[in-house]
Write an enzyme that holds these catalytic residues in place. Structure first.
Site, PDB file in Angstrom:
ATOM      1  N   HIS A 178       3.900  39.931  -2.719  1.00  0.00           N
ATOM      2  CA  HIS A 178       4.531  40.697  -1.630  1.00  0.00           C
ATOM      3  C   HIS A 178       5.498  39.823  -0.825  1.00  0.00           C
ATOM      4  O   HIS A 178       5.554  39.899   0.395  1.00  0.00           O
ATOM      5  CB  HIS A 178       3.480  41.368  -0.736  1.00  0.00           C
ATOM      6  CG  HIS A 178       2.476  40.449  -0.106  1.00  0.00           C
ATOM      7  ND1 HIS A 178       1.142  40.773   0.000  1.00  0.00           N
ATOM      8  CD2 HIS A 178       2.609  39.235   0.486  1.00  0.00           C
ATOM      9  CE1 HIS A 178       0.497  39.798   0.630  1.00  0.00           C
ATOM     10  NE2 HIS A 178       1.377  38.853   0.943  1.00  0.00           N
ATOM     11  N   HIS A 212       1.957  29.364  -4.042  1.00  0.00           N
ATOM     12  CA  HIS A 212       2.963  29.011  -3.046  1.00  0.00           C
ATOM     13  C   HIS A 212       2.318  28.298  -1.865  1.00  0.00           C
ATOM     14  O   HIS A 212       1.163  28.533  -1.538  1.00  0.00           O
ATOM     15  CB  HIS A 212       3.762  30.218  -2.580  1.00  0.00           C
ATOM     16  CG  HIS A 212       3.010  31.302  -1.866  1.00  0.00           C
ATOM     17  ND1 HIS A 212       1.958  31.999  -2.421  1.00  0.00           N
ATOM     18  CD2 HIS A 212       3.177  31.837  -0.629  1.00  0.00           C
ATOM     19  CE1 HIS A 212       1.526  32.919  -1.573  1.00  0.00           C
ATOM     20  NE2 HIS A 212       2.230  32.828  -0.468  1.00  0.00           N
ATOM     21  N   GLU A 231      -4.334  33.889  -1.650  1.00  0.00           N
ATOM     22  CA  GLU A 231      -4.072  35.333  -1.660  1.00  0.00           C
ATOM     23  C   GLU A 231      -4.442  35.976  -2.991  1.00  0.00           C
ATOM     24  O   GLU A 231      -4.667  37.192  -3.065  1.00  0.00           O
ATOM     25  CB  GLU A 231      -2.598  35.598  -1.351  1.00  0.00           C
ATOM     26  CG  GLU A 231      -2.196  35.290   0.082  1.00  0.00           C
ATOM     27  CD  GLU A 231      -0.736  35.558   0.358  1.00  0.00           C
ATOM     28  OE1 GLU A 231      -0.340  35.459   1.525  1.00  0.00           O
ATOM     29  OE2 GLU A 231       0.027  35.865  -0.591  1.00  0.00           O
TER      30      GLU A 231
END
Length: 302
Positions: free
Chosen positions: A12, A194, A241
């Site tokens: 996202h 990330h 995540e």
């Protein structure tokens, strides 16, 4: 009855929303990222056509802050407005909820011993609206109802991968017990590798990311046992995540097959991942809470 027919995993990344909103999808930098969603957009419109999406995402200090941090929160409202994340709300449609199914799922999960927070009023940020944009493009109205399911992966401690997978199994049991005939999808968002700050800012681990995508397919449950420290070490501080993808995978049952897969780097110094899964064997383990002598709890759900 309602049934979960597919699961989608999707990063996202907020810059994807910016690129769409400012007409930059075909720019040289952004085009490879968006092209990987062309198959899914066509499939969603022509074949999949879900009635409801249970969209698993994390809030980025838009609805929650340090004053309240639910581990798992489910949106039960009729609608959810796009959040102002500092630059004004995204110019995308209001998200329409499905309160009847949301409350049913909340009740079932709580009786299944998951401590859910029910949210009747909240704005939704890029964690939820960017995946909708990637799957539906530019629309005047989202063609689907959405139940937001927010997971804390921002502040320590986040839930374990095993807990997230088990939550997905419980969501499947909840949906399967809803009497209306609904085509339901479940999406897991966020990730892939990330890190946004510190000496390792910009970290991307292509090999680990693709191994993660591989293990979402088939009947392996290896991912539910990956510890937090491995996500941190191999995929950066925000790679955690990915546990939200495990909620999606757990809800699809014993075995899955991949219909589409896309991986692109870099995108705003992060890895962009996308996968579409279909259950091959949608059976999930029975609830240890609701079986046996807990007939009263099952009767409440029925």
């Amino acid at each position: 009855m309602a049934r979960i027919t597919a699961g989608i995993g999707c990063s996202h990344i907020p810059v994807l929303g910016f690129a769409h909103d400012t007409g930059k999808e075909q720019d040289e930098y952004f085009k490879p990222a968006f092209d990987g969603f062309n198959w899914t957009r066509k499939w969603m419109k022509e074949e999949a056509k879900p009635d409801v999406i249970i969209l698993v995402y994390n809030d980025h200090a838009s609805a929650f802050d340090m004053s309240i941090i639910p581990t798992f929160a489910i949106g039960t409202a009729e609608k959810f407005e796009p959040a102002d994340e500092g630059f004004g709300p995204r110019p995308v449609p209001t998200v329409e909820g499905h309160p009847d199914l949301a409350w049913h799922v909340a009740q079932s999960l709580i009786l299944d011993e998951f401590d859910m927070t029910m949210i009747g009023d909240m704005d939704v940020d890029h964690g939820l609206t960017v995946p909708l944009t990637m799957m539906y493009g530019d629309v005047e109205k989202w063609p689907v109802k959405v139940i937001p399911l927010a997971v804390n992966v921002v502040t320590y401690p986040p839930p374990s991968g095993n807990r997230c997978w088990a939550l997905g199994e419980a969501i499947a049991r909840a949906v399967n017990s809803f009497p209306d005939d609904l085509n339901v999808q479940i999406w897991g968002t966020g990730g892939l590798s990330h890190q946004l700050q510190g000496p390792r800012a910009g970290l991307i681990n292509k090999e680990w990311d693709n191994a993660f995508l591989d293990k979402l397919i088939g009947d392996t449950q290896e991912l539910r046992n990956v510890p937090h420290i491995e996500y941190l070490r191999e995929t950066g501080s925000e790679g955690i995540e990915m546990v939200m993808w495990l909620i999606m995978r757990g809800a699809l049952g014993k075995s899955t097959k991949a219909l589409h897969r896309h991986y692109h780097i870099p995108m705003s110094n992060t890895a962009l991942g996308h996968i579409v899964l279909e259950p091959e064997d949608s059976s999930v383990p029975p609830s240890p809470t609701l079986e046996g002598n807990n007939d009263a709890a099952q009767a409440m759900i029925d």
